[in-house]
Scaffold this motif. Structure first.
Motif, PDB file in Angstrom:
ATOM      1  N   GLU A  83       0.828  -1.186   0.000  1.00  0.00           N
ATOM      2  CA  GLU A  83       0.000   0.000   0.000  1.00  0.00           C
ATOM      3  C   GLU A  83       0.882   1.264   0.000  1.00  0.00           C
ATOM      4  O   GLU A  83       2.041   1.224   0.405  1.00  0.00           O
ATOM      5  CB  GLU A  83      -0.937   0.005   1.208  1.00  0.00           C
ATOM      6  N   THR A  84       0.285   2.352  -0.412  1.00  0.00           N
ATOM      7  CA  THR A  84       0.986   3.645  -0.409  1.00  0.00           C
ATOM      8  C   THR A  84       0.271   4.575   0.550  1.00  0.00           C
ATOM      9  O   THR A  84      -0.949   4.797   0.427  1.00  0.00           O
ATOM     10  CB  THR A  84       1.012   4.264  -1.807  1.00  0.00           C
ATOM     11  N   LEU A  85       1.022   5.039   1.522  1.00  0.00           N
ATOM     12  CA  LEU A  85       0.465   5.952   2.517  1.00  0.00           C
ATOM     13  C   LEU A  85       0.917   7.381   2.214  1.00  0.00           C
ATOM     14  O   LEU A  85       2.053   7.615   1.805  1.00  0.00           O
ATOM     15  CB  LEU A  85       0.938   5.568   3.925  1.00  0.00           C
ATOM     16  N   SER A  86       0.018   8.331   2.407  1.00  0.00           N
ATOM     17  CA  SER A  86       0.336   9.757   2.283  1.00  0.00           C
ATOM     18  C   SER A  86       0.462  10.341   3.676  1.00  0.00           C
ATOM     19  O   SER A  86      -0.508  10.361   4.443  1.00  0.00           O
ATOM     20  CB  SER A  86      -0.749  10.508   1.508  1.00  0.00           C
ATOM     21  N   ILE A  87       1.656  10.739   4.023  1.00  0.00           N
ATOM     22  CA  ILE A  87       1.924  11.293   5.352  1.00  0.00           C
ATOM     23  C   ILE A  87       2.160  12.793   5.200  1.00  0.00           C
ATOM     24  O   ILE A  87       3.004  13.225   4.409  1.00  0.00           O
ATOM     25  CB  ILE A  87       3.149  10.617   5.991  1.00  0.00           C
ATOM     26  N   GLN A  88       1.413  13.559   5.961  1.00  0.00           N
ATOM     27  CA  GLN A  88       1.476  15.014   5.845  1.00  0.00           C
ATOM     28  C   GLN A  88       2.011  15.618   7.133  1.00  0.00           C
ATOM     29  O   GLN A  88       1.610  15.214   8.225  1.00  0.00           O
ATOM     30  CB  GLN A  88       0.078  15.565   5.549  1.00  0.00           C
ATOM     31  N   LEU A  89       2.945  16.583   6.952  1.00  0.00           N
ATOM     32  CA  LEU A  89       3.478  17.335   8.088  1.00  0.00           C
ATOM     33  C   LEU A  89       2.923  18.755   8.005  1.00  0.00           C
ATOM     34  O   LEU A  89       3.414  19.580   7.226  1.00  0.00           O
ATOM     35  CB  LEU A  89       5.007  17.369   8.040  1.00  0.00           C
ATOM     36  N   PRO A  90       1.874  19.065   8.741  1.00  0.00           N
ATOM     37  CA  PRO A  90       1.279  20.409   8.636  1.00  0.00           C
ATOM     38  C   PRO A  90       2.233  21.477   9.162  1.00  0.00           C
ATOM     39  O   PRO A  90       3.119  21.216   9.978  1.00  0.00           O
ATOM     40  CB  PRO A  90       0.012  20.290   9.475  1.00  0.00           C
ATOM     41  N   ARG A  91       2.034  22.686   8.671  1.00  0.00           N
ATOM     42  CA  ARG A  91       2.848  23.807   9.134  1.00  0.00           C
ATOM     43  C   ARG A  91       2.474  24.136  10.562  1.00  0.00           C
ATOM     44  O   ARG A  91       1.310  24.075  10.959  1.00  0.00           O
ATOM     45  CB  ARG A  91       2.605  25.038   8.255  1.00  0.00           C
ATOM     46  N   PRO A  92       3.457  24.488  11.369  1.00  0.00           N
ATOM     47  CA  PRO A  92       3.144  24.849  12.759  1.00  0.00           C
ATOM     48  C   PRO A  92       2.321  26.129  12.785  1.00  0.00           C
ATOM     49  O   PRO A  92       2.510  27.023  11.959  1.00  0.00           O
ATOM     50  CB  PRO A  92       4.525  25.063  13.388  1.00  0.00           C
ATOM     51  N   PRO A  93       1.398  26.206  13.716  1.00  0.00           N
ATOM     52  CA  PRO A  93       0.566  27.418  13.808  1.00  0.00           C
ATOM     53  C   PRO A  93       1.433  28.632  14.128  1.00  0.00           C
ATOM     54  O   PRO A  93       2.387  28.547  14.899  1.00  0.00           O
ATOM     55  CB  PRO A  93      -0.429  27.096  14.911  1.00  0.00           C
ATOM     56  N   ARG A  94       1.105  29.767  13.491  1.00  0.00           N
ATOM     57  CA  ARG A  94       1.860  31.007  13.704  1.00  0.00           C
ATOM     58  C   ARG A  94       1.426  31.610  15.039  1.00  0.00           C
ATOM     59  O   ARG A  94       0.236  31.643  15.360  1.00  0.00           O
ATOM     60  CB  ARG A  94       1.587  31.966  12.554  1.00  0.00           C
ATOM     61  N   PRO A  95       2.377  32.098  15.839  1.00  0.00           N
ATOM     62  CA  PRO A  95       2.014  32.703  17.134  1.00  0.00           C
ATOM     63  C   PRO A  95       1.060  33.871  16.927  1.00  0.00           C
ATOM     64  O   PRO A  95       1.091  34.548  15.903  1.00  0.00           O
ATOM     65  CB  PRO A  95       3.361  33.185  17.688  1.00  0.00           C
ATOM     66  N   PRO A  96       0.182  34.108  17.929  1.00  0.00           N
ATOM     67  CA  PRO A  96      -0.775  35.217  17.802  1.00  0.00           C
ATOM     68  C   PRO A  96      -0.044  36.564  17.611  1.00  0.00           C
ATOM     69  O   PRO A  96       0.970  36.822  18.260  1.00  0.00           O
ATOM     70  CB  PRO A  96      -1.548  35.194  19.133  1.00  0.00           C
ATOM     71  N   GLY A  97      -0.581  37.410  16.703  1.00  0.00           N
ATOM     72  CA  GLY A  97       0.000  38.729  16.459  1.00  0.00           C
ATOM     73  C   GLY A  97       1.144  38.741  15.476  1.00  0.00           C
ATOM     74  O   GLY A  97       1.615  39.802  15.080  1.00  0.00           O
ATOM     75  N   ARG A  98       1.624  37.588  15.054  1.00  0.00           N
ATOM     76  CA  ARG A  98       2.737  37.525  14.114  1.00  0.00           C
ATOM     77  C   ARG A  98       2.197  37.192  12.718  1.00  0.00           C
ATOM     78  O   ARG A  98       1.480  36.224  12.542  1.00  0.00           O
ATOM     79  CB  ARG A  98       3.737  36.475  14.558  1.00  0.00           C
ATOM     80  N   SER A  99       2.554  37.989  11.736  1.00  0.00           N
ATOM     81  CA  SER A  99       2.085  37.777  10.357  1.00  0.00           C
ATOM     82  C   SER A  99       3.272  37.450   9.470  1.00  0.00           C
ATOM     83  O   SER A  99       4.433  37.480   9.898  1.00  0.00           O
ATOM     84  CB  SER A  99       1.361  39.024   9.836  1.00  0.00           C
ATOM     85  N   GLU A 100       2.977  37.143   8.237  1.00  0.00           N
ATOM     86  CA  GLU A 100       4.036  36.842   7.291  1.00  0.00           C
ATOM     87  C   GLU A 100       4.870  38.093   7.012  1.00  0.00           C
ATOM     88  O   GLU A 100       4.391  39.215   7.122  1.00  0.00           O
ATOM     89  CB  GLU A 100       3.429  36.325   5.982  1.00  0.00           C
ATOM     90  N   PRO A 101       6.149  37.926   6.644  1.00  0.00           N
ATOM     91  CA  PRO A 101       6.963  39.105   6.322  1.00  0.00           C
ATOM     92  C   PRO A 101       6.389  39.843   5.117  1.00  0.00           C
ATOM     93  O   PRO A 101       5.709  39.270   4.267  1.00  0.00           O
ATOM     94  CB  PRO A 101       8.348  38.520   6.024  1.00  0.00           C
ATOM     95  N   PHE A 102       6.728  41.153   5.027  1.00  0.00           N
ATOM     96  CA  PHE A 102       6.129  42.000   3.983  1.00  0.00           C
ATOM     97  C   PHE A 102       6.488  41.493   2.593  1.00  0.00           C
ATOM     98  O   PHE A 102       5.649  41.467   1.704  1.00  0.00           O
ATOM     99  CB  PHE A 102       6.610  43.445   4.178  1.00  0.00           C
ATOM    100  N   TRP A 103       7.731  41.058   2.431  1.00  0.00           N
ATOM    101  CA  TRP A 103       8.130  40.644   1.092  1.00  0.00           C
ATOM    102  C   TRP A 103       7.404  39.405   0.634  1.00  0.00           C
ATOM    103  O   TRP A 103       7.240  39.157  -0.549  1.00  0.00           O
ATOM    104  CB  TRP A 103       9.648  40.438   1.019  1.00  0.00           C
ATOM    105  N   ALA A 104       6.951  38.579   1.615  1.00  0.00           N
ATOM    106  CA  ALA A 104       6.222  37.360   1.244  1.00  0.00           C
ATOM    107  C   ALA A 104       4.779  37.663   0.862  1.00  0.00           C
ATOM    108  O   ALA A 104       4.118  36.844   0.242  1.00  0.00           O
ATOM    109  CB  ALA A 104       6.259  36.359   2.387  1.00  0.00           C
ATOM    110  N   GLN A 105       4.268  38.865   1.264  1.00  0.00           N
ATOM    111  CA  GLN A 105       2.891  39.209   0.958  1.00  0.00           C
ATOM    112  C   GLN A 105       2.720  39.842  -0.421  1.00  0.00           C
ATOM    113  O   GLN A 105       1.609  40.000  -0.891  1.00  0.00           O
ATOM    114  CB  GLN A 105       2.352  40.179   2.021  1.00  0.00           C
ATOM    115  N   THR A 106       3.827  40.257  -1.051  1.00  0.00           N
ATOM    116  CA  THR A 106       3.730  40.862  -2.378  1.00  0.00           C
ATOM    117  C   THR A 106       3.354  39.797  -3.400  1.00  0.00           C
ATOM    118  O   THR A 106       3.631  38.610  -3.197  1.00  0.00           O
ATOM    119  CB  THR A 106       5.063  41.513  -2.762  1.00  0.00           C
TER     120      THR A 106
END
Length: 408
Positions: A83-106
């Motif tokens: 069988e083939t299993l799909s294993i997913q590693l979700p991204r860790p939750p971002r701490p409250p009040g912290r957003s993505e860097p500005f350059w990543a939002q462009t």
């Protein structure tokens, strides 16, 4: 003369700044990309091991995961049972009040940020560069007007930078040159006035000189009187032409009464004085020019006198002088052609003959002329917005083509 748009200084400086920013943005983006690729290459590969409740390995996979947008990394593991299993590693939750860097939002990430930065700097640099080059363009316009003969032009001296210093130095030099020219004109006027007085006395003395007795002595004395009279007339003509040339040398010098001038009528009157042949090639609209009738008459008279003086054949006989009035190719100008059938002017000297006091090699002083007639022709023609050139006449000789703008 205004430079074409692609050669304007402010555009070249501004484009140089923009190009430097673009190269910098590309270089930084390329370095950042190479660094990311290098970090990924140096990072040890992940290994996924799947065990059952007894601790036995039921599946194992080594390799890189696939990033799923918004969910993290996902790995495919083949188990022992096929069988083939799909294993997913979700991204860790971002701490409250912290957003993505500005350059990543462009929209385009880091490269987009570099592009926006380059655009902002280019827009900010344009008014600075334009302000600097506008002052340089003002200096250029002033120098061109001064070089065209308007010695009263002065440059604005606002500021304390190199451009202001250049304008100040130019103004000092222009003031000195204008003072020297004024002194030179005053000296010529005074000297010419002082020369006219003794010339008038010599002429009067020559007229009052008693004639000698008959015979050969009378013939010799007559020749001496004729030679003296010729020299006096030549000096008088020289003084007159020097005064006129010095007065017209400056672009702001007045040319006298300006009026509507019929070029055909003017040419007909002057041709009648020297028995020249006049022909009007094209009737069409009237040949009316705006200018000084006195100066334009002087131009045509000088050209006719030049043709009479140099339009002789090998035996010294005066050949016919032809004057032709026609429209130029653009129909907005008239061409007056004065043609002789003499030896002509060598092609290499057709520009030099318009220089003051220049005579063709081998020209005899007894032919008359002081070398200022053609120089005056060019100066007066240019002051009327026209031009004059010397060409080879059909069938031999020389022809002078005078081009003058016509009234609308």
């Amino acid at each position: 003369m205004i430079a074409p748009l692609g050669q304007r200084l402010y555009l070249r400086i501004w484009l140089a700044v923009v190009a430097a920013l673009a190269v910098m943005a590309l270089l930084v983006g390329w370095i950042w990309k190479e660094q990311v690729e290098h970090d990924r290459a140096q990072r040890p590969g992940r290994e996924i091991i799947v065990r059952n409740a007894d601790g036995n390995v039921i599946g194992q996979a080594a390799g890189r995961g696939v990033r799923v947008p918004g969910q993290g990394l996902e790995f495919q593991v083949d188990t022992v049972g096929g069988e083939t299993l799909s294993i997913q590693l979700p991204r860790p939750p971002r701490p409250p009040g912290r957003s993505e860097p500005f350059w990543a939002q462009t929209p385009f990430g880091f490269v987009g940020l570099l592009g926006l930065t380059a655009l902002a700097v280019a827009l900010g640099a344009y008014p600075i560069v334009r302000r600097l080059t506008q002052r340089l363009e003002a200096v250029q316009r002033g120098v061109e007007q001064w070089g065209a003969g308007d010695l009263s032009v002065r440059l604005p001296e606002a500021g304390e930078d190199e451009v202001a210093s250049l304008a100040q130095r130019f103004n000092v030099a222009a003031e000195r040159v204008q003072t020297l020219v004024r002194s030179h004109k005053a000296l010529l006027a005074n000297a010419s006035h002082e020369l006219r007085s003794p010339l008038a006395r010599i002429r009067m003395g020559l007229e009052l000189m008693p004639s000698g007795g008959g015979g050969a002595g009378t013939g010799a004395e007559g020749r001496v009187r004729d030679e003296l009279a010729r020299n006096i007339a030549e000096l008088d003509q020289l003084i007159d032409e020097i005064l006129l040339a010095s007065r017209l040398d400056l672009a702001d010098a007045p040319m006298g009464q300006m009026e509507e001038v019929d070029l055909v009528g003017l040419a007909a009157e002057e041709c009648a004085q020297v028995d020249a042949q006049l022909s009007v090639v094209d009737g069409g609209p009237p040949f009316l020019a705006w200018g000084s009738a006195r100066l334009l008459r002087r131009v045509l008279r000088n050209l006719l006198e030049n043709a009479r003086r140099h339009g002789r054949d090998a035996q010294g006989r005066v050949q016919a002088i032809e004057v032709e009035v026609r429209h130029a190719a653009d129909r907005a100008s008239a061409e007056l052609v004065v043609r002789d059938h003499g030896p002509g002017v060598p092609e290499a000297l057709r520009e030099r003959i318009f220089e003051p006091f220049y005579r063709l090699p081998g020209a005899s002083e007894r032919e008359g002329g002081v070398g200022l007639g053609l120089a005056l022709v060019r100066t007066i023609t240019q002051r009327h917005g026209g031009q004059v050139r010397c060409e080879a006449a059909p069938g031999g000789g020389a022809q002078f083509v005078l081009t003058l703008p016509l009234m609308a």
